[in-house]
Design a protein around this motif. Structure first.
Motif, PDB file in Angstrom:
ATOM      1  N   ILE A  92      12.715  10.012  -6.715  1.00  0.00           N
ATOM      2  CA  ILE A  92      11.169   9.964  -6.827  1.00  0.00           C
ATOM      3  C   ILE A  92      10.767   9.183  -5.540  1.00  0.00           C
ATOM      4  N   LEU A  93       9.718   9.536  -4.935  1.00  0.00           N
ATOM      5  CA  LEU A  93       8.996   8.868  -3.966  1.00  0.00           C
ATOM      6  C   LEU A  93       7.666   8.368  -4.479  1.00  0.00           C
ATOM      7  N   ILE A  94       7.435   6.965  -4.608  1.00  0.00           N
ATOM      8  CA  ILE A  94       6.430   6.291  -5.257  1.00  0.00           C
ATOM      9  C   ILE A  94       5.281   5.925  -4.481  1.00  0.00           C
ATOM     10  N   CYS A  95       4.123   6.193  -4.427  1.00  0.00           N
ATOM     11  CA  CYS A  95       2.776   5.585  -3.770  1.00  0.00           C
ATOM     12  C   CYS A  95       1.834   4.835  -4.538  1.00  0.00           C
ATOM     13  N   ASN A  96       1.244   3.931  -4.165  1.00  0.00           N
ATOM     14  CA  ASN A  96       0.197   3.232  -4.956  1.00  0.00           C
ATOM     15  C   ASN A  96      -1.124   3.731  -4.405  1.00  0.00           C
ATOM     16  N   GLY A  97      -2.105   3.927  -5.177  1.00  0.00           N
ATOM     17  CA  GLY A  97      -3.472   4.176  -4.874  1.00  0.00           C
ATOM     18  C   GLY A  97      -4.507   3.185  -5.143  1.00  0.00           C
ATOM     19  N   TYR A  98      -4.350   2.363  -5.943  1.00  0.00           N
ATOM     20  CA  TYR A  98      -5.283   1.162  -6.248  1.00  0.00           C
ATOM     21  C   TYR A  98      -6.496   1.473  -6.584  1.00  0.00           C
ATOM     22  N   HIS A  99      -6.766   2.586  -7.183  1.00  0.00           N
ATOM     23  CA  HIS A  99      -7.991   3.339  -7.548  1.00  0.00           C
ATOM     24  C   HIS A  99      -8.862   3.228  -6.455  1.00  0.00           C
ATOM     25  N   ASN A 100      -8.277   3.555  -5.263  1.00  0.00           N
ATOM     26  CA  ASN A 100      -9.390   3.570  -3.852  1.00  0.00           C
ATOM     27  C   ASN A 100      -9.128   4.892  -3.436  1.00  0.00           C
ATOM     28  N   ALA A 101     -10.227   5.665  -3.036  1.00  0.00           N
ATOM     29  CA  ALA A 101     -10.064   7.117  -2.564  1.00  0.00           C
ATOM     30  C   ALA A 101      -9.380   7.087  -1.360  1.00  0.00           C
ATOM     31  N   LYS A 102      -9.681   6.350  -0.182  1.00  0.00           N
ATOM     32  CA  LYS A 102      -8.900   6.194   0.900  1.00  0.00           C
ATOM     33  C   LYS A 102      -7.302   6.192   0.756  1.00  0.00           C
ATOM     34  N   GLU A 103      -6.859   5.141  -0.044  1.00  0.00           N
ATOM     35  CA  GLU A 103      -5.491   5.003  -0.398  1.00  0.00           C
ATOM     36  C   GLU A 103      -4.955   6.220  -1.152  1.00  0.00           C
ATOM     37  N   GLU A 104      -5.536   6.750  -2.167  1.00  0.00           N
ATOM     38  CA  GLU A 104      -5.147   7.731  -2.789  1.00  0.00           C
ATOM     39  C   GLU A 104      -4.796   8.921  -2.039  1.00  0.00           C
ATOM     40  N   ARG A 105      -5.682   9.122  -1.151  1.00  0.00           N
ATOM     41  CA  ARG A 105      -6.002  10.364  -0.132  1.00  0.00           C
ATOM     42  C   ARG A 105      -4.588  10.225   0.724  1.00  0.00           C
ATOM     43  N   GLN A 106      -4.616   9.035   1.280  1.00  0.00           N
ATOM     44  CA  GLN A 106      -3.133   8.885   2.264  1.00  0.00           C
ATOM     45  C   GLN A 106      -2.085   9.052   1.524  1.00  0.00           C
ATOM     46  N   SER A 107      -1.986   8.425   0.350  1.00  0.00           N
ATOM     47  CA  SER A 107      -0.701   8.672  -0.259  1.00  0.00           C
ATOM     48  C   SER A 107      -0.335   9.966  -0.909  1.00  0.00           C
ATOM     49  N   ILE A 108      -1.452  10.764  -1.179  1.00  0.00           N
ATOM     50  CA  ILE A 108      -1.246  12.381  -1.507  1.00  0.00           C
ATOM     51  C   ILE A 108      -0.714  12.924  -0.106  1.00  0.00           C
ATOM     52  N   GLU A 109      -1.212  12.916   0.733  1.00  0.00           N
ATOM     53  CA  GLU A 109      -0.980  13.518   2.207  1.00  0.00           C
ATOM     54  C   GLU A 109       0.503  13.061   2.619  1.00  0.00           C
TER      55      GLU A 109
END
Length: 334
Positions: A92-109
């Motif tokens: 697995i590769l894990i990313c944190n989004g911190y309930h922040n739109a920019k962070e979530e978008r960058q993580s999914i990308e």
């Protein structure tokens, strides 16, 4: 750093042959495999994972997006995903989004660009429309703790409203009518649904309390402490408290204790999630169980099935919370 050309030169074969060995092509002879592996070991060469993924159309990874992996709730989720991944020979590769739109978008990308075979996404900040676009781009993407009707067959969610309703109703059945609520100040649907469940449980049982019985804080122990402190300074008549989650409930119990108010003898407290802390604080916390491990396992299984282009059985993917009774709730003594 050694290159594929260096390996080919050392092994005395073509670059194409090295590529076939790396990608486990059946066209590679045993002699080529032996010489290439020997050269790779001698030169300390590691194949480029991204390049291999391009050839194999698989990176053998599952991408996971959570709010914050340091939160024990998400730790349980990640461990559940990893368990299913391991059984299927994947990492697995894990990313944190911190309930922040920019962070979530960058993580999914990032997860998409790393060519993950499947995605298990916990997103609260991105709009439905953006997540639908990602879901259309990545057929093996599954959302957890989020329901979007247009892609409901790829959403694993919990009935948060029902959970808060159960918690409040349990207190009412114990004779409590002066019930305060400690809510998360995060602008997410979970907070809205749980607050509505609390309010409707009161209303449906003929209990009407002013808005002063509701306080907000960050969804951690410190937020629960601050919210409980704010309730106490109002000098309200409170016999029970519903916490947005177990950490806020634990913070509330700590503040009650600091102020000489015994729980549950004087004030009953109920939490939500049933994370590990609920079993070990004093009093042991009555709470609402959030089956995050079961949900994360199901989300991962579904994402992998979609990645394999398997026919997925249509079923209800909304899970129900359940009440866990421990020692932090006591009936009103008449």
């Amino acid at each position: 750093m050694a290159t594929i050309k260096d390996v080919a030169r050392e092994a005395g074969v073509s670059v194409a042959t090295v590529s076939r060995v790396i990608n486990q092509s059946p066209k590679a002879s045993q002699a080529s495999i032996a010489s290439v592996k020997s050269a790779m070991h001698k030169l300390g060469y590691r194949p480029n994972a991204a390049a291999r993924a391009l050839v194999n159309q698989s990176s053998n990874t599952i991408g996971v997006l959570v709010n914050d992996v340091s939160d024990p709730f998400f730790g349980v989720m990640v461990k559940a995903v990893d368990g299913i991944a391991h059984k299927n020979g994947k990492h697995i590769l894990i990313c944190n989004g911190y309930h922040n739109a920019k962070e979530e978008r960058q993580s999914i990308e990032l997860l998409i660009n790393n060519r993950c075979d499947a995605l298990v996404i916990h997103s609260k900040a991105l709009a439905d429309e953006e997540l639908i676009e990602y879901a259309n781009e990545v057929p093996s993407m599954v959302l957890i703790n989020r329901r979007i009707e247009q892609i409901a067959n790829r959403c694993i969610s919990l009935n948060n409203y029902k959970g808060a309703y159960l918690a409040t109703e349990h207190l009412i059945r114990q004779g409590h009518t002066k019930i305060a609520y400690i809510s998360s100040n995060h602008l997410i649907e979970d907070a809205d649904q749980r607050l509505l469940g609390y309010r409707d449980a009161l209303k449906n049982n003929g209990i009407y309390l002013p808005e002063t019985y509701i306080e907000y804080g960050s969804p951690y122990g410190e937020g629960g402490e601050q919210a409980m402190t704010n309730l106490l300074v109002k000098s309200l008549d409170i016999t029970a408290v519903v916490g947005y989650n177990d950490f806020m409930a634990a913070g509330a119990i700590a503040v009650l204790d600091e102020n000489g108010i015994r729980s549950p003898e004087q004030v009953s407290v109920i939490g939500f999630d049933d994370v590990l802390i609920a079993r070990y604080i004093h009093p042991r916390l009555t709470t609402i169980r959030y089956p995050i491990q079961m949900m994360a396992e199901r989300a991962t299984q579904l994402a992998l099935a979609l990645a394999r282009h398997e026919q997925v059985i249509e079923e209800d993917l909304i899970y129900s919370p359940t009440l866990v009774q421990r020692n932090s709730v006591r009936p009103i003594q008449v």
